[in-house]
Write an enzyme that holds these catalytic residues in place. Structure first.
Site, PDB file in Angstrom:
ATOM      1  N   TYR A   1      -3.644   4.052  -6.298  1.00  0.00           N
ATOM      2  CA  TYR A   1      -4.868   4.541  -5.644  1.00  0.00           C
ATOM      3  C   TYR A   1      -5.687   5.401  -6.599  1.00  0.00           C
ATOM      4  O   TYR A   1      -6.377   6.334  -6.191  1.00  0.00           O
ATOM      5  CB  TYR A   1      -4.542   5.315  -4.363  1.00  0.00           C
ATOM      6  CG  TYR A   1      -4.274   4.410  -3.169  1.00  0.00           C
ATOM      7  CD1 TYR A   1      -5.179   4.331  -2.125  1.00  0.00           C
ATOM      8  CD2 TYR A   1      -3.130   3.632  -3.110  1.00  0.00           C
ATOM      9  CE1 TYR A   1      -4.948   3.519  -1.034  1.00  0.00           C
ATOM     10  CE2 TYR A   1      -2.879   2.802  -2.031  1.00  0.00           C
ATOM     11  CZ  TYR A   1      -3.794   2.748  -0.993  1.00  0.00           C
ATOM     12  OH  TYR A   1      -3.568   1.915   0.088  1.00  0.00           O
TER      13      TYR A   1
ATOM     14  N   VAL B   1      -4.106  -3.969   5.522  1.00  0.00           N
ATOM     15  CA  VAL B   1      -4.213  -3.277   6.808  1.00  0.00           C
ATOM     16  C   VAL B   1      -3.067  -2.278   6.893  1.00  0.00           C
ATOM     17  O   VAL B   1      -1.896  -2.638   6.743  1.00  0.00           O
ATOM     18  CB  VAL B   1      -4.145  -4.273   7.983  1.00  0.00           C
ATOM     19  CG1 VAL B   1      -4.134  -3.529   9.311  1.00  0.00           C
ATOM     20  CG2 VAL B   1      -5.317  -5.241   7.915  1.00  0.00           C
ATOM     21  N   ASP B   2      -3.397  -1.016   7.146  1.00  0.00           N
ATOM     22  CA  ASP B   2      -2.382   0.047   7.127  1.00  0.00           C
ATOM     23  C   ASP B   2      -1.658   0.113   8.469  1.00  0.00           C
ATOM     24  O   ASP B   2      -1.782   1.092   9.236  1.00  0.00           O
ATOM     25  CB  ASP B   2      -3.019   1.390   6.787  1.00  0.00           C
ATOM     26  CG  ASP B   2      -3.564   1.420   5.367  1.00  0.00           C
ATOM     27  OD1 ASP B   2      -3.018   0.689   4.515  1.00  0.00           O
ATOM     28  OD2 ASP B   2      -4.535   2.147   5.106  1.00  0.00           O
TER      29      ASP B   2
ATOM     30  N   ASP C   1       0.817  -1.213   0.000  1.00  0.00           N
ATOM     31  CA  ASP C   1       0.000   0.000   0.000  1.00  0.00           C
ATOM     32  C   ASP C   1       0.853   1.267   0.000  1.00  0.00           C
ATOM     33  O   ASP C   1       0.702   2.142   0.839  1.00  0.00           O
ATOM     34  CB  ASP C   1      -0.944  -0.005   1.208  1.00  0.00           C
ATOM     35  CG  ASP C   1      -1.969  -1.119   1.117  1.00  0.00           C
ATOM     36  OD1 ASP C   1      -2.976  -0.932   0.420  1.00  0.00           O
ATOM     37  OD2 ASP C   1      -1.748  -2.193   1.710  1.00  0.00           O
TER      38      ASP C   1
ATOM     39  N   HIS D   1     -10.343  -4.436   8.314  1.00  0.00           N
ATOM     40  CA  HIS D   1     -10.316  -5.676   7.520  1.00  0.00           C
ATOM     41  C   HIS D   1     -10.215  -6.942   8.385  1.00  0.00           C
ATOM     42  O   HIS D   1      -9.750  -7.984   7.907  1.00  0.00           O
ATOM     43  CB  HIS D   1      -9.169  -5.647   6.504  1.00  0.00           C
ATOM     44  CG  HIS D   1      -9.199  -4.471   5.586  1.00  0.00           C
ATOM     45  ND1 HIS D   1     -10.109  -4.356   4.571  1.00  0.00           N
ATOM     46  CD2 HIS D   1      -8.439  -3.344   5.549  1.00  0.00           C
ATOM     47  CE1 HIS D   1      -9.908  -3.214   3.927  1.00  0.00           C
ATOM     48  NE2 HIS D   1      -8.915  -2.577   4.503  1.00  0.00           N
TER      49      HIS D   1
END
Length: 544
Positions: free
Chosen positions: A232, A416-417, A202, A388
């Site tokens: 994105y 997942v950030d 990400d 998530h």
């Protein structure tokens, strides 16, 4: 003395006494685990929100020449003796549905290359080129996007562990790129490994991405694996208006209106893919970079239900070479490490093509040549963050036994950030033969996940339908040890923290690999989490 995994240490020594015995000093190893769960406090000086780079950023500017190669990237084929070179020529087009695309036959796809320090004539390779369209809903006068000409050229008969220099483009129109370099992978034996493998998820295109990219480049990796969340583009409307869904979390009934607006409208701003390719070129043009698709790459096209068009068009994948017919799942070797790429948003039930291919790929691995087996996909099975949480449970129920029986060593995820590393785990229980799961979804985009499911009020309602775009069937969450969510950080979670950064894997031999998590807010030679992952093939033999 055992050094805690979170200790900032910059030196290590490996003493090898015999062929089969290794003594590690300075860092903990998984042999000392399972470790007591640990949560690093959130840095009060860290802004958990990522801000996108603006369109006028200098790195987004297209080259002056019409056919000057840009967005150059190199990726691996299945084995060491071949790589792919990709690039784009010509400007993308946004207009009406009947606007004419660029002609792929108007410019050649040629790569000139030779060994870096050998005085020989350059070799030439030719390839193919394509143009793809992104179709939008017809209402509101939305514009159609047509890409520039995307070129893919395969170089073959390369030497292992060798530095090559190359240029790409079309010499007949004096449109060649500047000179780039790449190093091939070593031969696949139990003694040969790339020195440093960077794993990041990400990344996006934010100010944090800039920091992550600089840190990655300063570590001089031999291979990069990027897991989901690239441009994105799906968080922008076709008029370049930013949507507030970079970290959109689908509701546990799979029907969040925000998510529907962000992801189901088919409205994406495709030029951000071009910006991302230009921005990442200092890395992707010189270091083999392997791509793993996530949810931001789906980009559903309304008129024909096509998905992953930009992802599958812009990059090359060793799918056919590894027996797969899809760019969404494939495998490759990096020295003595075998990498398996899966897709969380493609059917994975035991009658699916993905399952059939995975079973065949695992069955054909020669552990005497590639003792390490690493798997990666975007949506994590084992994560204790609220975002998530257990969205990929249907995928886990189908595939976990298969990966466990073939003794996959490490599994990398993103989505997942945040960052999290597990103890060895299988079916939510500590297991010395289970994989180590590592989530690296904080490469720079979105908003950091800071909430955990074991915090009060963060557990989802298990009675609701739980699908949320992941592959597989609709289902309701079943309890684990009589609980839908743990009331404290579970035993399988060894270490977790909310910070932007990237990870690095350094395989030392057939049993030991050094893993480190590198925060953006730290200088590049300090690691927030560092540990030796140790294989025990005698204790954990492959069975099927």
């Amino acid at each position: 003395m055992v050094v805690k995994c979170t200790m900032k240490v910059s030196l290590f020594v490996i003493l090898v006494s015999t062929v089969t015995t290794i003594s590690v000093h300075g860092f903990s190893t998984t042999l000392e685990g399972p470790f007591k769960p640990e949560t690093a406090p959130l840095d009060p000086n860290l802004n958990p929100v990522a801000f996108d780079l603006p369109e006028p950023d200098p790195s987004f500017v297209q080259p002056n020449s019409e056919f000057q190669p840009e967005q150059v990237s190199v990726s691996l084929s299945y084995s060491f003796d071949s790589v792919w070179i990709s690039w784009v020529t010509g400007e993308f087009r946004i207009g009406e549905e009947d606007s004419l695309p660029l002609d792929p036959n108007s410019v050649q796809s040629i790569v000139q290359y030779r060994e870096f320090n050998v005085v020989t004539r350059s070799r030439y390779a030719t390839g193919h080129s394509i143009v793809y369209n992104q179709q939008y809903p017809p209402e509101n006068g939305l514009k159609y996007y047509t890409s520039g000409i995307i070129h893919h050229v395969q170089l073959t008969s390369l030497k292992p562990s060798t530095l090559y220099r190359y240029q790409c483009g079309d010499p007949s129109v004096s449109a060649m790129s500047k000179e780039y370099y790449f190093r091939t992978m070593p031969k696949s034996t139990s003694e040969n490994y790339p020195h440093r493998i960077v794993v990041a998820g990400d990344l996006g295109l934010t100010y944090n991405t800039s920091t992550t990219l600089r840190s990655i480049l300063s570590n001089h990796p031999d291979l990069v694996v990027l897991i989901g969340g690239f441009s994105y583009a799906d968080t922008y409307l076709t008029n370049n208006t930013k949507l507030h869904c970079s970290s959109c979390q689908c509701g546990h009934n799979g029907t969040s209106s925000d998510c529907d607006y962000c992801y189901s409208s088919g409205k994406t701003y495709q030029p951000r893919w071009d910006y991302w390719g230009r921005f990442m070129e200092p890395l992707t043009a010189n270091v083999p970079t392997m791509m793993v698709a996530g949810d931001h790459e789906i980009e559903l096209q309304i008129d024909n239900n096509l998905t992953f068009s930009a992802y599958s068009s812009r990059f090359t994948f060793c799918s056919n070479e590894s027996g797969s017919f899809s760019p969404l799942y494939y495998s490759f070797n990096a020295g003595g490490a075998h990498f398996i790429v899966l897709n969380s948003y493609t059917p994975s039930d035991n009658s699916s093509d993905q399952y059939t291919w995975l079973e065949s790929d695992l069955r054909n691995i020669d552990r005497s040549e590639t003792p390490w087996v690493v798997a990666t996909w975007s949506l994590p099975w084992y994560s204790t963050f609220k975002g998530h949480y257990r969205e990929a449970e249907s995928m886990r129920l189908i595939l976990e036994d298969l990966l466990y029986s073939y003794r996959v060593d490490i599994i990398f995820n993103s989505q997942v950030d945040a960052y999290e590393r597990s103890n060895r785990v299988y079916n939510y229980a500590l297991d010395q033969c289970g994989p180590v799961y590592i989530s690296t979804g904080a490469g720079g985009a979105g908003k950091l996940d800071t909430d955990h499911v074991d915090d009060p009020g963060n557990c989802p309602d298990a009675s609701q339908n739980y699908s949320c775009r992941a592959s597989g069937f609709n289902f309701t969450l079943e309890p684990v040890n009589d609980e839908i969510c743990p009331v404290k950080q579970p035993d399988y979670s060894a270490y977790r923290e909310s910070s932007f950064g990237f990870g690095m894997l350094e395989v030392k031999n057939e049993t030991h690999a050094l893993w480190s998590w590198n925060r953006n807010q730290n200088v590049y030679y300090l690691a927030a989490d560092i540990i030796y992952i140790v294989r025990q093939p005698d204790m954990c033999p492959v069975y099927n």
